[in-house]
Design a protein around this motif. Structure first.
Motif, PDB file in Angstrom:
ATOM      1  N   GLY A 127      -3.465   0.886  -1.890  1.00 20.43           N
ATOM      2  CA  GLY A 127      -2.340   2.183  -2.159  1.00 20.43           C
ATOM      3  C   GLY A 127      -2.971   3.062  -3.052  1.00 20.43           C
ATOM      4  N   ALA A 128      -3.401   2.473  -4.264  1.00 22.32           N
ATOM      5  CA  ALA A 128      -4.081   3.055  -5.433  1.00 22.32           C
ATOM      6  C   ALA A 128      -5.423   4.014  -5.015  1.00 22.32           C
ATOM      7  CB  ALA A 128      -4.428   2.344  -6.454  1.00 22.32           C
ATOM      8  N   PHE A 129      -6.106   3.683  -4.052  1.00 18.89           N
ATOM      9  CA  PHE A 129      -7.375   4.289  -3.608  1.00 18.89           C
ATOM     10  C   PHE A 129      -6.710   5.285  -2.726  1.00 18.89           C
ATOM     11  CE2 PHE A 129     -10.497   4.891  -0.181  1.00 18.89           C
ATOM     12  CZ  PHE A 129     -11.733   5.378  -1.163  1.00 18.89           C
ATOM     13  N   LEU A 130      -5.984   5.074  -2.050  1.00 18.18           N
ATOM     14  CA  LEU A 130      -5.291   6.279  -1.041  1.00 18.18           C
ATOM     15  C   LEU A 130      -4.729   7.531  -1.978  1.00 18.18           C
ATOM     16  CD1 LEU A 130      -3.648   4.169   1.907  1.00 18.18           C
ATOM     17  CD2 LEU A 130      -6.013   5.719   1.963  1.00 18.18           C
ATOM     18  N   ALA A 131      -4.112   6.892  -2.950  1.00 15.96           N
ATOM     19  CA  ALA A 131      -3.478   8.167  -3.879  1.00 15.96           C
ATOM     20  C   ALA A 131      -4.637   8.712  -4.550  1.00 15.96           C
ATOM     21  CB  ALA A 131      -2.488   7.164  -4.907  1.00 15.96           C
ATOM     22  N   TRP A 132      -5.728   8.318  -4.873  1.00 18.22           N
ATOM     23  CA  TRP A 132      -6.697   9.120  -5.630  1.00 18.22           C
ATOM     24  C   TRP A 132      -7.423  10.252  -4.510  1.00 18.22           C
ATOM     25  CZ3 TRP A 132     -12.044   8.064  -4.060  1.00 18.22           C
ATOM     26  CH2 TRP A 132     -13.008   8.760  -4.977  1.00 18.22           C
ATOM     27  N   LEU A 133      -7.671   9.351  -3.136  1.00 20.40           N
ATOM     28  CA  LEU A 133      -8.001  10.453  -2.120  1.00 20.40           C
ATOM     29  C   LEU A 133      -7.085  11.486  -2.051  1.00 20.40           C
ATOM     30  CD1 LEU A 133      -9.430   8.076   0.787  1.00 20.40           C
ATOM     31  CD2 LEU A 133     -10.786   9.362  -0.976  1.00 20.40           C
ATOM     32  N   ALA A 134      -5.882  11.401  -2.150  1.00 19.63           N
ATOM     33  CA  ALA A 134      -4.846  12.415  -1.614  1.00 19.63           C
ATOM     34  C   ALA A 134      -4.893  13.578  -2.945  1.00 19.63           C
ATOM     35  CB  ALA A 134      -3.480  11.894  -1.602  1.00 19.63           C
ATOM     36  N   TYR A 135      -5.163  12.920  -4.134  1.00 20.81           N
ATOM     37  CA  TYR A 135      -5.294  14.042  -5.177  1.00 20.81           C
ATOM     38  C   TYR A 135      -6.669  14.069  -5.767  1.00 20.81           C
ATOM     39  CZ  TYR A 135      -0.106  14.284  -5.533  1.00 20.81           C
ATOM     40  OH  TYR A 135       1.143  14.551  -5.472  1.00 20.81           O
ATOM     41  N   TYR A 136      -7.499  13.868  -5.074  1.00 22.18           N
ATOM     42  CA  TYR A 136      -9.063  14.239  -5.392  1.00 22.18           C
ATOM     43  C   TYR A 136      -9.445  15.320  -6.132  1.00 22.18           C
ATOM     44  CZ  TYR A 136     -14.214  14.193  -5.182  1.00 22.18           C
ATOM     45  OH  TYR A 136     -15.424  14.259  -5.383  1.00 22.18           O
ATOM     46  N   ALA A 193       0.840  -1.306  -0.020  1.00 23.09           N
ATOM     47  CA  ALA A 193       0.081   0.100  -0.047  1.00 23.09           C
ATOM     48  C   ALA A 193       0.788   1.261  -0.003  1.00 23.09           C
ATOM     49  CB  ALA A 193      -0.924   0.018   1.286  1.00 23.09           C
ATOM     50  N   VAL A 194       1.920   1.391   0.818  1.00 18.06           N
ATOM     51  CA  VAL A 194       2.785   2.364   0.677  1.00 18.06           C
ATOM     52  C   VAL A 194       3.511   2.602  -0.625  1.00 18.06           C
ATOM     53  CG1 VAL A 194       4.986   3.339   1.872  1.00 18.06           C
ATOM     54  CG2 VAL A 194       3.159   2.409   3.326  1.00 18.06           C
ATOM     55  N   LEU A 195       4.229   1.339  -0.995  1.00 17.80           N
ATOM     56  CA  LEU A 195       4.434   1.502  -2.219  1.00 17.80           C
ATOM     57  C   LEU A 195       3.844   2.063  -3.177  1.00 17.80           C
ATOM     58  CD1 LEU A 195       6.760   0.474  -4.476  1.00 17.80           C
ATOM     59  CD2 LEU A 195       5.424  -1.547  -4.638  1.00 17.80           C
ATOM     60  N   ILE A 196       2.394   1.742  -3.500  1.00 13.48           N
ATOM     61  CA  ILE A 196       1.619   2.278  -4.510  1.00 13.48           C
ATOM     62  C   ILE A 196       1.195   3.598  -4.415  1.00 13.48           C
ATOM     63  CG2 ILE A 196      -0.462   1.898  -5.620  1.00 13.48           C
ATOM     64  CD1 ILE A 196       1.711  -0.116  -6.467  1.00 13.48           C
ATOM     65  N   LEU A 197       0.944   3.849  -2.981  1.00 16.77           N
ATOM     66  CA  LEU A 197       0.396   5.301  -2.491  1.00 16.77           C
ATOM     67  C   LEU A 197       1.444   6.367  -2.825  1.00 16.77           C
ATOM     68  CD1 LEU A 197      -0.856   7.676  -1.050  1.00 16.77           C
ATOM     69  CD2 LEU A 197       0.067   6.595   0.970  1.00 16.77           C
ATOM     70  N   LEU A 198       2.910   5.859  -2.760  1.00 15.21           N
ATOM     71  CA  LEU A 198       3.868   6.910  -3.017  1.00 15.21           C
ATOM     72  C   LEU A 198       4.189   7.052  -4.602  1.00 15.21           C
ATOM     73  CD1 LEU A 198       6.338   6.456  -0.003  1.00 15.21           C
ATOM     74  CD2 LEU A 198       4.654   8.166  -0.410  1.00 15.21           C
ATOM     75  N   GLY A 199       4.263   5.599  -4.977  1.00 17.26           N
ATOM     76  CA  GLY A 199       4.522   5.405  -6.642  1.00 17.26           C
ATOM     77  C   GLY A 199       3.551   6.046  -7.513  1.00 17.26           C
ATOM     78  N   ALA A 200       2.192   5.860  -7.179  1.00 19.82           N
ATOM     79  CA  ALA A 200       1.096   6.340  -7.975  1.00 19.82           C
ATOM     80  C   ALA A 200       0.953   7.805  -7.435  1.00 19.82           C
ATOM     81  CB  ALA A 200      -0.526   5.835  -7.649  1.00 19.82           C
ATOM     82  N   GLY A 201       1.471   8.324  -6.449  1.00 18.89           N
ATOM     83  CA  GLY A 201       1.454   9.515  -6.080  1.00 18.89           C
ATOM     84  C   GLY A 201       2.433  10.443  -6.772  1.00 18.89           C
ATOM     85  N   VAL A 202       3.623  10.001  -7.050  1.00 16.08           N
ATOM     86  CA  VAL A 202       4.502  10.667  -7.596  1.00 16.08           C
ATOM     87  C   VAL A 202       4.158  10.928  -9.375  1.00 16.08           C
ATOM     88  CG1 VAL A 202       6.037   8.883  -8.585  1.00 16.08           C
ATOM     89  CG2 VAL A 202       6.840  11.412  -8.176  1.00 16.08           C
ATOM     90  N   VAL A 203       3.314   9.977  -9.679  1.00 18.49           N
ATOM     91  CA  VAL A 203       2.948   9.989 -11.129  1.00 18.49           C
ATOM     92  C   VAL A 203       1.796  11.023 -11.209  1.00 18.49           C
ATOM     93  CG1 VAL A 203       1.909   8.953 -13.048  1.00 18.49           C
ATOM     94  CG2 VAL A 203       3.777   7.862 -11.652  1.00 18.49           C
ATOM     95  N   ALA A 204       0.900  11.148 -10.087  1.00 19.96           N
ATOM     96  CA  ALA A 204      -0.141  12.097 -10.133  1.00 19.96           C
ATOM     97  C   ALA A 204       0.377  13.417 -10.087  1.00 19.96           C
ATOM     98  CB  ALA A 204      -1.067  11.595  -8.892  1.00 19.96           C
ATOM     99  N   ALA A 205       1.465  13.480  -9.126  1.00 22.02           N
ATOM    100  CA  ALA A 205       1.875  14.906  -8.887  1.00 22.02           C
ATOM    101  C   ALA A 205       2.258  15.321 -10.172  1.00 22.02           C
ATOM    102  CB  ALA A 205       3.117  14.744  -7.931  1.00 22.02           C
ATOM    103  N   VAL A 206       3.111  14.816 -11.006  1.00 23.19           N
ATOM    104  CA  VAL A 206       3.612  15.051 -12.331  1.00 23.19           C
ATOM    105  C   VAL A 206       2.662  15.212 -13.317  1.00 23.19           C
ATOM    106  CG1 VAL A 206       5.459  14.633 -14.049  1.00 23.19           C
ATOM    107  CG2 VAL A 206       5.587  14.037 -11.879  1.00 23.19           C
ATOM    108  N   VAL A 207       1.692  14.530 -13.461  1.00 29.10           N
ATOM    109  CA  VAL A 207       0.406  14.597 -14.580  1.00 29.10           C
ATOM    110  C   VAL A 207      -0.657  15.482 -14.441  1.00 29.10           C
ATOM    111  CG1 VAL A 207      -1.047  13.249 -15.740  1.00 29.10           C
ATOM    112  CG2 VAL A 207       1.257  12.457 -15.371  1.00 29.10           C
ATOM    113  N   LEU A 208      -1.106  15.551 -13.332  1.00 30.41           N
ATOM    114  CA  LEU A 208      -2.285  16.175 -13.109  1.00 30.41           C
ATOM    115  C   LEU A 208      -2.223  17.757 -13.037  1.00 30.41           C
ATOM    116  CD1 LEU A 208      -3.716  13.818 -10.258  1.00 30.41           C
ATOM    117  CD2 LEU A 208      -4.358  13.850 -12.826  1.00 30.41           C
TER     118      LEU A 208
END
Length: 261
Positions: free
Chosen positions: A98-107, A15-30
């Protein structure tokens, strides 16, 4: 390690791996993200350090596999398959969490991005739309899972096999999880730089899944999340980042047994 430790450790770590990994992609893309446009270097290092963080968190509990390809290679190497299903289940659940948490963080950023007419153009008149030509991957799928720049089944599969073989061989040769008591103080950092190196060198063609749970779990979450204009989840491609890493893992385990054991 007890069964509960393995299961919980893999859930938390993945979960931590995907939260931070998907999170960095979201940070760069969105849109409306402070890091928008930071580029591939940020993504490659972000994923590498996501792995490092997850490894150090979960190592005392589960040995920090975090990846079905790693679990498969260790089972082949050791001959012990008793906890194999437990590791896989924890990894898949953790990846979805982790993917769900990344979505919440960048909702808010997801909402802004998917309402931008430059990203999601208004639909054409229904009579002009060719439904068969609809995009296979939606505009934010790359935050959740991988996809090819050139859709060539054999090239995409081989790329994932090669990348995973490098990762798994690197892990096996530093004795990762060999003792079952966690990692040495530098092992997690070493793996982080291996993942970053794979991203820099081999990530261009497919986005380097190199981990079936990392790709499949978030892809399922993308399909389920209530995001307007999110587009397709590209299920026609989804088998490649699952099968490719598993083949690469078995190949690396075989090379290890022949050359290093």
């Amino acid at each position: 390690m007890s069964s509960s430790d393995i299961f919980i450790g893999e859930i938390i770590g993945t979960a931590v791996l995907i939260l931070l990994g998907a999170g960095v992609v979201a940070a760069v893309v969105l849109k409306r993200s402070k890091a928008q446009g930071a580029g591939w270097v940020a993504i490659a290092f972000g994923w590498g350090f996501a792995v490092m963080t997850a490894v150090y968190i979960s190592s005392p509990m589960s040995g920090a596999h975090l990846n079905p390809a790693v679990t498969l290679a260790i089972a082949i190497k050791s001959g012990d398959w008793s906890n194999f299903p437990l590791y896989i289940a924890g990894q898949l659940i953790g990846a979805m969490l982790g993917a769900f948490l990344a979505w919440l963080a960048y909702y808010g950023q997801f909402k802004a991005h998917l309402s931008d007419p430059e990203v999601v153009p208004p639909p054409l008149d229904e009579g002009l739309v060719d439904k068969k030509a609809a995009p296979k991957a939606g505009p934010v799928l790359g935050i959740f899972s991988t996809g090819p720049e050139i859709r060539n089944v054999w090239q995409n599969l081989v790329t994932e096999i090669i990348g995973t073989a490098v990762l798994v061989l690197a892990i096996l040769t530093i004795g990762l999880n060999e003792s079952g008591k966690g990692l040495g103080p530098l092992a997690g950092l070493y793996v982080a730089f291996v993942v970053a190196a794979i991203g820099f060198s081999l990530g261009g063609p497919t986005g380097y899944a190199i981990n079936p749970a990392r790709d499949l779990g978030p892809r399922i979450v993308h399909a389920l999340l209530p995001m307007r204009n999110k587009g397709g989840s590209d299920w026609g491609y989804a088998w490649i980042p699952v099968v490719g890493p598993l083949i690469g893992s078995a190949l690396a385990a075989g090379i290890y047994q022949i050359a290093f054991a």
